[in-house]
Design a protein around this motif. Structure first.
Motif, PDB file in Angstrom:
ATOM      1  N   PRO A  83       0.832  -1.209   0.000  1.00 35.45           N
ATOM      2  CA  PRO A  83       0.000   0.000   0.000  1.00 35.45           C
ATOM      3  C   PRO A  83       0.865   1.257   0.000  1.00 35.45           C
ATOM      4  O   PRO A  83       1.987   1.262   0.514  1.00 35.45           O
ATOM      5  N   ASN A  84       0.337   2.339  -0.577  1.00 38.07           N
ATOM      6  CA  ASN A  84       1.115   3.568  -0.723  1.00 38.07           C
ATOM      7  C   ASN A  84       1.555   4.135   0.618  1.00 38.07           C
ATOM      8  O   ASN A  84       2.662   4.666   0.739  1.00 38.07           O
ATOM      9  N   PHE A  85       0.705   4.039   1.647  1.00 35.19           N
ATOM     10  CA  PHE A  85       1.097   4.602   2.946  1.00 35.19           C
ATOM     11  C   PHE A  85       2.312   3.864   3.501  1.00 35.19           C
ATOM     12  O   PHE A  85       3.173   4.464   4.146  1.00 35.19           O
ATOM     13  N   PHE A  86       2.394   2.557   3.227  1.00 32.46           N
ATOM     14  CA  PHE A  86       3.531   1.770   3.703  1.00 32.46           C
ATOM     15  C   PHE A  86       4.797   2.130   2.915  1.00 32.46           C
ATOM     16  O   PHE A  86       5.881   2.266   3.484  1.00 32.46           O
ATOM     17  N   VAL A  87       4.646   2.313   1.601  1.00 33.59           N
ATOM     18  CA  VAL A  87       5.776   2.717   0.767  1.00 33.59           C
ATOM     19  C   VAL A  87       6.330   4.053   1.243  1.00 33.59           C
ATOM     20  O   VAL A  87       7.540   4.238   1.407  1.00 33.59           O
ATOM     21  N   ASN A  88       5.435   5.016   1.486  1.00 34.67           N
ATOM     22  CA  ASN A  88       5.885   6.333   1.943  1.00 34.67           C
ATOM     23  C   ASN A  88       6.543   6.258   3.314  1.00 34.67           C
ATOM     24  O   ASN A  88       7.529   6.958   3.582  1.00 34.67           O
ATOM     25  N   MET A  89       6.031   5.416   4.178  1.00 30.77           N
ATOM     26  CA  MET A  89       6.606   5.271   5.518  1.00 30.77           C
ATOM     27  C   MET A  89       8.043   4.745   5.437  1.00 30.77           C
ATOM     28  O   MET A  89       8.938   5.227   6.144  1.00 30.77           O
ATOM     29  N   ILE A  90       8.268   3.778   4.539  1.00 30.76           N
ATOM     30  CA  ILE A  90       9.599   3.215   4.378  1.00 30.76           C
ATOM     31  C   ILE A  90      10.541   4.210   3.700  1.00 30.76           C
ATOM     32  O   ILE A  90      11.680   4.420   4.129  1.00 30.76           O
ATOM     33  N   GLN A  91      10.056   4.849   2.634  1.00 31.02           N
ATOM     34  CA  GLN A  91      10.914   5.738   1.855  1.00 31.02           C
ATOM     35  C   GLN A  91      11.289   7.003   2.622  1.00 31.02           C
ATOM     36  O   GLN A  91      12.301   7.640   2.309  1.00 31.02           O
ATOM     37  N   LYS A  92      10.508   7.369   3.609  1.00 26.99           N
ATOM     38  CA  LYS A  92      10.814   8.565   4.395  1.00 26.99           C
ATOM     39  C   LYS A  92      12.191   8.474   5.027  1.00 26.99           C
ATOM     40  O   LYS A  92      12.884   9.490   5.212  1.00 26.99           O
ATOM     41  N   ASN A  93      12.616   7.251   5.369  1.00 28.47           N
ATOM     42  CA  ASN A  93      13.919   7.059   6.001  1.00 28.47           C
ATOM     43  C   ASN A  93      15.053   6.837   5.008  1.00 28.47           C
ATOM     44  O   ASN A  93      16.212   6.742   5.404  1.00 28.47           O
ATOM     45  N   TRP A  94      14.708   6.733   3.720  1.00 27.40           N
ATOM     46  CA  TRP A  94      15.738   6.420   2.724  1.00 27.40           C
ATOM     47  C   TRP A  94      16.851   7.460   2.665  1.00 27.40           C
ATOM     48  O   TRP A  94      18.036   7.091   2.625  1.00 27.40           O
ATOM     49  N   PRO A  95      16.567   8.780   2.642  1.00 27.24           N
ATOM     50  CA  PRO A  95      17.672   9.750   2.533  1.00 27.24           C
ATOM     51  C   PRO A  95      18.680   9.655   3.683  1.00 27.24           C
ATOM     52  O   PRO A  95      19.893   9.642   3.440  1.00 27.24           O
ATOM     53  N   ILE A  96      18.207   9.566   4.930  1.00 26.98           N
ATOM     54  CA  ILE A  96      19.158   9.513   6.040  1.00 26.98           C
ATOM     55  C   ILE A  96      19.921   8.192   6.042  1.00 26.98           C
ATOM     56  O   ILE A  96      21.133   8.157   6.287  1.00 26.98           O
ATOM     57  N   ASN A  97      19.233   7.096   5.719  1.00 31.25           N
ATOM     58  CA  ASN A  97      19.931   5.803   5.675  1.00 31.25           C
ATOM     59  C   ASN A  97      20.980   5.775   4.573  1.00 31.25           C
ATOM     60  O   ASN A  97      22.089   5.264   4.761  1.00 31.25           O
ATOM     61  N   THR A  98      20.645   6.322   3.418  1.00 28.06           N
ATOM     62  CA  THR A  98      21.571   6.332   2.285  1.00 28.06           C
ATOM     63  C   THR A  98      22.760   7.248   2.543  1.00 28.06           C
ATOM     64  O   THR A  98      23.909   6.879   2.280  1.00 28.06           O
ATOM     65  N   LEU A  99      22.515   8.439   3.056  1.00 28.81           N
ATOM     66  CA  LEU A  99      23.610   9.372   3.321  1.00 28.81           C
ATOM     67  C   LEU A  99      24.530   8.853   4.424  1.00 28.81           C
ATOM     68  O   LEU A  99      25.747   9.055   4.377  1.00 28.81           O
ATOM     69  N   THR A 100      23.958   8.172   5.408  1.00 26.60           N
ATOM     70  CA  THR A 100      24.777   7.570   6.459  1.00 26.60           C
ATOM     71  C   THR A 100      25.665   6.472   5.876  1.00 26.60           C
ATOM     72  O   THR A 100      26.869   6.401   6.164  1.00 26.60           O
ATOM     73  N   ALA A 101      25.076   5.614   5.040  1.00 21.73           N
ATOM     74  CA  ALA A 101      25.850   4.538   4.418  1.00 21.73           C
ATOM     75  C   ALA A 101      26.896   5.097   3.462  1.00 21.73           C
ATOM     76  O   ALA A 101      28.028   4.580   3.392  1.00 21.73           O
ATOM     77  N   LEU A 102      26.561   6.144   2.730  1.00 21.00           N
ATOM     78  CA  LEU A 102      27.508   6.786   1.818  1.00 21.00           C
ATOM     79  C   LEU A 102      28.694   7.359   2.591  1.00 21.00           C
ATOM     80  O   LEU A 102      29.862   7.212   2.175  1.00 21.00           O
ATOM     81  N   TYR A 103      28.417   7.983   3.708  1.00 18.88           N
ATOM     82  CA  TYR A 103      29.488   8.522   4.562  1.00 18.88           C
ATOM     83  C   TYR A 103      30.389   7.400   5.079  1.00 18.88           C
ATOM     84  O   TYR A 103      31.622   7.479   4.976  1.00 18.88           O
ATOM     85  N   ASN A 104      29.790   6.357   5.614  1.00 18.12           N
ATOM     86  CA  ASN A 104      30.576   5.264   6.215  1.00 18.12           C
ATOM     87  C   ASN A 104      31.430   4.552   5.170  1.00 18.12           C
ATOM     88  O   ASN A 104      32.582   4.183   5.444  1.00 18.12           O
ATOM     89  N   GLU A 105      30.900   4.338   3.974  1.00 17.79           N
ATOM     90  CA  GLU A 105      31.676   3.654   2.935  1.00 17.79           C
ATOM     91  C   GLU A 105      32.776   4.550   2.379  1.00 17.79           C
ATOM     92  O   GLU A 105      33.872   4.069   2.059  1.00 17.79           O
ATOM     93  N   SER A 106      32.523   5.841   2.293  1.00 19.20           N
ATOM     94  CA  SER A 106      33.518   6.767   1.743  1.00 19.20           C
ATOM     95  C   SER A 106      34.754   6.861   2.627  1.00 19.20           C
ATOM     96  O   SER A 106      35.850   7.181   2.144  1.00 19.20           O
ATOM     97  N   LYS A 107      34.605   6.569   3.904  1.00 17.61           N
ATOM     98  CA  LYS A 107      35.735   6.630   4.837  1.00 17.61           C
ATOM     99  C   LYS A 107      36.745   5.519   4.612  1.00 17.61           C
ATOM    100  O   LYS A 107      37.879   5.599   5.102  1.00 17.61           O
ATOM    101  N   LYS A 108      36.346   4.466   3.889  1.00 16.52           N
ATOM    102  CA  LYS A 108      37.139   3.234   3.860  1.00 16.52           C
ATOM    103  C   LYS A 108      38.243   3.212   2.804  1.00 16.52           C
ATOM    104  O   LYS A 108      38.945   2.209   2.683  1.00 16.52           O
ATOM    105  N   GLY A 109      38.395   4.268   2.052  1.00 16.09           N
ATOM    106  CA  GLY A 109      39.430   4.282   1.027  1.00 16.09           C
ATOM    107  C   GLY A 109      39.561   5.643   0.390  1.00 16.09           C
ATOM    108  O   GLY A 109      38.995   6.626   0.874  1.00 16.09           O
ATOM    109  N   GLU A 110      40.297   5.682  -0.714  1.00 18.01           N
ATOM    110  CA  GLU A 110      40.541   6.955  -1.384  1.00 18.01           C
ATOM    111  C   GLU A 110      40.259   6.903  -2.878  1.00 18.01           C
ATOM    112  O   GLU A 110      40.426   7.899  -3.575  1.00 18.01           O
ATOM    113  N   GLN A 111      39.835   5.745  -3.417  1.00 16.52           N
ATOM    114  CA  GLN A 111      39.632   5.620  -4.847  1.00 16.52           C
ATOM    115  C   GLN A 111      38.548   6.570  -5.321  1.00 16.52           C
ATOM    116  O   GLN A 111      37.521   6.755  -4.643  1.00 16.52           O
TER     117      GLN A 111
END
Length: 207
Positions: A168-196
């Motif tokens: 249902p759309n309400f469930f999709v929106n509930m999940i996607q609401k957290n996508w930006p913070i989860n993605t930016l957190t993961a992007l930050y953590n992975e970027s720390k692991k190297g220099e390529q």
């Protein structure tokens, strides 16, 4: 380009980090499935962040539930690519798959060096629909990288995705609401692991 109007603030969220990074979160009503946005500053260069976003082997380490990603096509002249992605979902939700086209753009007439990445769903004959997976519809995934200094970048991310199926759309929106913070957190953590870095973009930016 970024959607500019009608954003509703969802507050802010901190990325656990020594730098005390804050992410501003926003949403916008765009039909049944809303668009969600995150804005922050990360202590990495544009080419480093671009490498983390595009390199398939690296993405498998940090993109949640990404079970398989295949590079279908790539055009180094216009910085575009096509990928197939399979996501292993938790029961009882069916696995999702996407066929995606992405394109990097070096923006002109901006106050500072800026690069965007726009990704959206497409169809490809070599990837027909499968009975064991649901074909999702990524309507719009947008990253904007704006250079603050050599190793400091303002990052804006926006997503509107319909995973299709019986969710249902309400469930999709509930999940996607957290996508930006989860993605930016993961992007930050992975970027720390190297220099390529993303070599093609780095060369283009240094011209």
């Amino acid at each position: 380009m970024s959607i500019q109007s009608s954003w509703k603030s969802l507050g802010s969220h901190a990325i656990p980090s020594p730098e005390q990074i804050e992410v501003a979160l926003n949403s916008q009503v765009t039909g049944d499935v809303s668009t969600y946005q995150g804005v922050t500053q990360l202590p990495f260069s544009i080419p480093r962040l671009a490498f983390i976003l595009e390199d398939i082997e690296t993405r498998k380490k940090w993109v949640s539930r990404l079970a398989e990603e295949i590079l279908v096509a790539k055009n180094e002249e216009d910085f575009s690519f096509v990928t197939y992605e399979h996501y292993d979902m938790q029961w009882p939700v069916s696995d999702r798959e996407y066929v995606l086209e992405g394109k990097w753009t070096i923006l002109e007439d901006t106050p500072t060096t800026a690069v965007s990445l726009l990704v959206h769903s497409i169809e490809r004959d070599e990837y027909p629909l499968r009975k064991d997976r649901v074909r999702g519809d990524l309507k719009r995934l947008y990253y904007l990288f704006e250079r603050i200094s050599t190793n400091e970048t303002k990052v804006t991310v926006e997503i509107q995705v319909d995973p299709e199926g019986d969710l249902p759309n309400f469930f999709v929106n509930m999940i996607q609401k957290n996508w930006p913070i989860n993605t930016l957190t993961a992007l930050y953590n992975e970027s720390k692991k190297g220099e390529q870095e993303h070599d093609l973009l780095k060369k283009a930016l240094n011209k």
